[in-house]
Write a protein that holds these residues in place. Structure first.
Motif, PDB file in Angstrom:
ATOM      1  N   ALA A   9     -14.887  -0.051   4.160  1.00 34.54           N
ATOM      2  CA  ALA A   9     -13.623  -0.174   5.128  1.00 34.54           C
ATOM      3  C   ALA A   9     -12.415   0.760   4.570  1.00 34.54           C
ATOM      4  CB  ALA A   9     -13.306  -1.653   5.273  1.00 34.54           C
ATOM      5  N   THR A  10     -11.809   0.935   5.286  1.00 34.74           N
ATOM      6  CA  THR A  10     -10.564   1.811   5.099  1.00 34.74           C
ATOM      7  C   THR A  10      -9.485   1.311   5.898  1.00 34.74           C
ATOM      8  OG1 THR A  10     -11.040   3.663   6.564  1.00 34.74           O
ATOM      9  CG2 THR A  10     -11.710   3.865   4.170  1.00 34.74           C
ATOM     10  N   ASP A  11      -8.099   1.257   5.247  1.00 38.46           N
ATOM     11  CA  ASP A  11      -6.850   1.196   5.998  1.00 38.46           C
ATOM     12  C   ASP A  11      -5.981   2.098   5.446  1.00 38.46           C
ATOM     13  OD1 ASP A  11      -5.448   0.179   7.923  1.00 38.46           O
ATOM     14  OD2 ASP A  11      -4.998  -1.711   7.196  1.00 38.46           O
ATOM     15  N   GLY A  12      -4.810   2.662   6.106  1.00 38.62           N
ATOM     16  CA  GLY A  12      -3.918   3.493   5.534  1.00 38.62           C
ATOM     17  C   GLY A  12      -2.350   2.786   5.918  1.00 38.62           C
ATOM     18  N   GLU A  63      -8.853  -6.667   2.892  1.00 33.92           N
ATOM     19  CA  GLU A  63      -8.712  -6.065   1.276  1.00 33.92           C
ATOM     20  C   GLU A  63      -8.213  -4.709   1.507  1.00 33.92           C
ATOM     21  OE1 GLU A  63      -8.398  -7.749  -1.498  1.00 33.92           O
ATOM     22  OE2 GLU A  63      -8.802  -9.425  -0.280  1.00 33.92           O
ATOM     23  N   ALA A  64      -8.899  -3.727   2.447  1.00 35.58           N
ATOM     24  CA  ALA A  64      -8.369  -2.482   2.771  1.00 35.58           C
ATOM     25  C   ALA A  64      -6.916  -2.361   2.944  1.00 35.58           C
ATOM     26  CB  ALA A  64      -9.292  -1.843   3.879  1.00 35.58           C
ATOM     27  N   HIS A  65      -6.422  -3.418   3.800  1.00 30.95           N
ATOM     28  CA  HIS A  65      -4.994  -3.427   4.123  1.00 30.95           C
ATOM     29  C   HIS A  65      -4.448  -3.586   3.013  1.00 30.95           C
ATOM     30  CE1 HIS A  65      -1.106  -4.600   5.953  1.00 30.95           C
ATOM     31  NE2 HIS A  65      -1.352  -5.428   5.093  1.00 30.95           N
ATOM     32  N   ASN A  66      -4.672  -4.683   2.046  1.00 32.32           N
ATOM     33  CA  ASN A  66      -3.662  -4.849   0.942  1.00 32.32           C
ATOM     34  C   ASN A  66      -3.636  -3.785  -0.314  1.00 32.32           C
ATOM     35  OD1 ASN A  66      -3.304  -7.660   1.612  1.00 32.32           O
ATOM     36  ND2 ASN A  66      -5.311  -8.447   0.562  1.00 32.32           N
ATOM     37  N   GLN A  67      -4.862  -3.065  -0.308  1.00 36.23           N
ATOM     38  CA  GLN A  67      -5.057  -1.971  -0.953  1.00 36.23           C
ATOM     39  C   GLN A  67      -4.173  -0.811  -0.576  1.00 36.23           C
ATOM     40  OE1 GLN A  67      -6.336  -1.680  -4.233  1.00 36.23           O
ATOM     41  NE2 GLN A  67      -7.127  -3.748  -3.834  1.00 36.23           N
TER      42      GLN A  67
END
Length: 394
Positions: A85-88, A349-353
């Protein structure tokens, strides 16, 4: 500063309004349930009418791929699997800061289950400061802040494709790639071709790479406000033989006869009809941006009762048409929601990172200031306005 005394006097009116809306919502849900049952009997005829008259509609309606009464239970996830997963997130450009630039930070997540492998939880930052990065969008009439958001979307998908390419050859377990939000990048539709291609081409290249690797792409939408499926029922309530909105109802934008369910959304209907762990029928979106996607990447979606809510789950056509891949994909989505106590753990977790907090922002500009001073620049600092806001005595 909020005046809580004034707010308290307004709360009674808000609560009364919400009670009235709740009663109206129940009535619309009852009507929607009746329409869904009767529309299923003439579903083929309604789809034919949609195909013939869709270019005359004043609304966007998805097309059902399965019978409207479909309620399918989602099976358990395989014990061994991998989720990426990814988030930005970003630091937006500001003329009040020490330098006009922006930063994109892409959170990267790889979670292995049942494989005794270490996870990956990190972020990938990139700073944009060159004129060609900051001002290229001005020629198309797009503000830098908007362009930054478009670039972030492309970066999230590009990094997701890179993760899939790195992981797929190393495991025989099924993999899914998840992103927070829709796969329908409708905001690109009005852009000039050159601008749209700069964003859409890397996205489509990553999608094609993931298809080659047989890694299903999933767009997970929590608290969806979409009405695409509900709008299909408007065909069933249209009083005209020819559902030509532009001819019959163009002068009635808010009072058309088919708007009996407005403002009801898809999630509200399926919240009535689905049991926990079940999905709705598949739908094919009719968003115009898909004209640039290609047939194999047209977006299909269904609604899933994940227990905590009714989520909208989107996949490209190549996933939707393969029943075994779709079943596996949805089972892993449910498993992620259960592990995340109501929301996919990989996306959380992607959001938190990715998220850039106040302290991170301050450290970023402190680092930038140090480098500017080392380079020999003088009078480095924020504007008087920004300095005054940060040091308010109020």
């Amino acid at each position: 500063m909020l005046d809580l005394n004034q707010l308290a006097r307004q709360m009674q009116g808000i609560s009364q309004h919400l009670v009235e809306e709740s009663v109206a919502l129940r009535q619309r849900l009852n009507r929607a349930e009746e329409l869904m049952k009767s529309a299923e009997k003439v579903q083929t005829e309604l789809v034919d009418r949609q195909t013939e008259w869709h270019d005359r509609f004043i609304f966007t309606a998805a097309t059902p791929i399965e019978p409207l009464g479909t309620h399918k239970a989602i099976g358990p996830a395989p014990s061994a699997h991998t989720v990426i997963a990814t988030d930005g997130s970003q630091i937006s450009p500001s003329h009040h800061e020490i330098a006009y630039c922006y930063l994109l930070n892409i959170g990267r997540i790889i979670l292995h289950y049942g494989q005794s492998k270490l996870p990956l939880l990190d972020s990938q930052p990139e700073v944009f400061y060159r004129p060609e990065d900051l001002y290229v969008s001005r020629q198309w009439g797009v503000r830098t802040e908007e362009w930054m958001g478009y670039c972030r979307t492309a970066a999230e998908v590009t990094v997701l494709g890179e993760l899939a390419e790195a992981i797929a050859p190393t495991t025989a377990a099924p993999i899914i790639a998840m992103t927070d939000g829709s796969l329908l990048h409708w905001f690109l539709e009005p852009l000039p071709k050159e601008a749209r291609d700069r964003i859409l081409k890397p996205i489509l290249e990553s999608w094609k790479q993931m298809r080659k690797l047989q890694v299903p792409m999933v767009g997970y939408i929590s608290a969806s406000r979409s009405g695409e499926a509900t709008n299909f029922l408007r065909l069933h309530t249209c009083p005209y033989i020819a559902p030509d909105c532009l001819t019959h109802c163009s002068d009635l934008p808010n009072k058309a006869p088919c708007q009996v369910l407005d403002p009801l959304r898809d999630a509200g209907i399926w919240g009535r009809l689905l049991e926990p762990g079940e999905r709705s029928p598949l739908w094919r979106s009719s968003a115009k941006i898909q004209d640039f996607y290609g047939k194999d990447y047209e977006i299909h979606f269904c609604y899933v009762n994940v227990g905590a809510e009714i989520a909208r789950v989107e996949v490209p056509a190549w996933v939707a048409v393969d029943e075994s891949i779709l079943a596996m994909t949805l089972s892993l989505v449910i498993a992620q929601v259960q592990k995340g106590y109501g929301y996919p753990v990989a996306l959380a977790e992607a959001h938190n990172q990715a998220v850039v907090r106040g302290g991170d922002r301050a450290r970023f500009f402190a680092l930038l200031e140090r480098e500017m001073v080392k380079a020999g620049l003088r009078n480095v600092g924020t504007s008087y306005k920004e300095a005054r806001k940060r040091g308010s005595i109020a």
